[in-house]
Scaffold this active site. Structure first.
Site, PDB file in Angstrom:
ATOM      1  N   ASP A  66      -1.838   4.714   8.820  1.00 23.06           N
ATOM      2  CA  ASP A  66      -1.059   5.239   9.934  1.00 23.06           C
ATOM      3  C   ASP A  66       0.181   4.371  10.104  1.00 23.06           C
ATOM      4  OD1 ASP A  66      -1.159   7.266  11.877  1.00 23.06           O
ATOM      5  OD2 ASP A  66      -1.833   5.893  13.427  1.00 23.06           O
ATOM      6  N   TYR A  68       2.914   2.082  12.035  1.00 22.53           N
ATOM      7  CA  TYR A  68       2.869   1.268  13.246  1.00 22.53           C
ATOM      8  C   TYR A  68       3.364   2.110  14.421  1.00 22.53           C
ATOM      9  CZ  TYR A  68       2.437  -2.785  10.118  1.00 22.53           C
ATOM     10  OH  TYR A  68       2.015  -3.684   9.170  1.00 22.53           O
ATOM     11  N   PHE A  79       2.413  -0.939   5.849  1.00 21.56           N
ATOM     12  CA  PHE A  79       2.253  -2.362   6.165  1.00 21.56           C
ATOM     13  C   PHE A  79       3.577  -3.088   6.422  1.00 21.56           C
ATOM     14  CE2 PHE A  79      -1.681  -1.417   3.801  1.00 21.56           C
ATOM     15  CZ  PHE A  79      -2.618  -1.849   4.713  1.00 21.56           C
ATOM     16  N   HIS A 188     -10.113  -4.394   4.193  1.00 25.76           N
ATOM     17  CA  HIS A 188      -8.795  -4.229   4.809  1.00 25.76           C
ATOM     18  C   HIS A 188      -8.273  -5.603   5.242  1.00 25.76           C
ATOM     19  CE1 HIS A 188      -5.713  -2.878   7.668  1.00 25.76           C
ATOM     20  NE2 HIS A 188      -5.766  -1.720   7.033  1.00 25.76           N
TER      21      HIS A 188
END
Length: 235
Positions: A66, A68, A79, A188
């Site tokens: 998703d 930010y 990221f 993760h």
């Protein structure tokens, strides 16, 4: 409809743009705007991952879930954050592992555009999100589109490294042909899970080792292209 996306991807994904679900995505986003919802990333960055890494240049894929959802953070690369933005915790941990793996000092900027320009597709499964509402656009059809992109890479290319961090990313493994590509899996990088297998995964050096073995230029994982510690990479 005219989608502002790199020509190579527009050709590879041409079928998707004519599918009803894609029209539904566009309609949903227009409705959100008309309802005065704040959407991230800004419109010009929605397809930034594709525009930064043309199809023919893809060497590796780092899959996020998703964008930010805070002001100024999302710019269409998984990221990554723009220059000047504080590094989110998961990105901090990515840089920690990068240092432990190949000795690249933790950079001041969290902008991963240098990776994207070399062929690292920084792809989120959802390409938009509502402000302060994580996963708010996860059910509007984006997964069909990004799954199609992953499937196209798997079917039309060979020798790509897929870095699947966390359960969500690893659920995409079924879209990838392991006989044609390298699949690397780890926990993760979130602070909630990084100690359970992300730290120590050495995915950055493993990616470059694979690329070199297949006659492909390795990734310069530094963010300025001039990091002196690159010599520690074990190729």
């Amino acid at each position: 409809m005219d989608v502002q996306i790199d020509a190579s991807w527009k050709q590879v994904l041409s079928k998707e743009f004519s599918e009803p679900y894609f029209s539904d995505i566009v309609s949903f986003l227009r409705f959100e705007k008309q309802s005065h919802k704040i959407i991230y990333p800004p419109g010009k960055y929605i397809f930034n991952a594709f525009n930064s890494t043309p199809f023919e240049k893809v060497k590796a894929v780092i899959l996020g879930q998703d964008p930010y959802h805070g002001p100024g953070q999302a710019h269409g690369l998984s990221f990554s954050v723009p220059d000047g933005m504080p590094q989110p915790p998961s990105l901090v941990n990515i840089f920690k592992e990068l240092y432990q793996d190949i000795g690249i000092e933790i950079p001041k900027s969290g902008n991963l555009a240098h990776w994207a320009s070399q062929g690292v597709l920084l792809l989120n499964a959802s390409l938009t999100v509502r402000s302060n509402e994580p996963m708010s656009h996860s059910k509007i059809g984006w997964a069909k589109f990004t799954d199609a992109a992953i499937r196209a890479i798997s079917e039309k290319k060979t020798g790509v490294v897929f870095l699947l961090w966390g359960k969500f990313a690893q659920e995409k493994e079924s879209l990838i042909d392991p006989a044609r590509h390298l699949i690397l899996k780890a926990a993760h990088p979130s602070p909630f899970s990084a100690e359970r297998g992300f730290f120590g995964c050495r995915h950055f050096s493993k990616t470059n080792q694979f690329l070199v073995r297949h006659g492909i230029d390795p990734i310069d994982w530094s963010l300025n292209g001039n990091d002196s510690s690159r010599g520690r990479e074990n190729l």
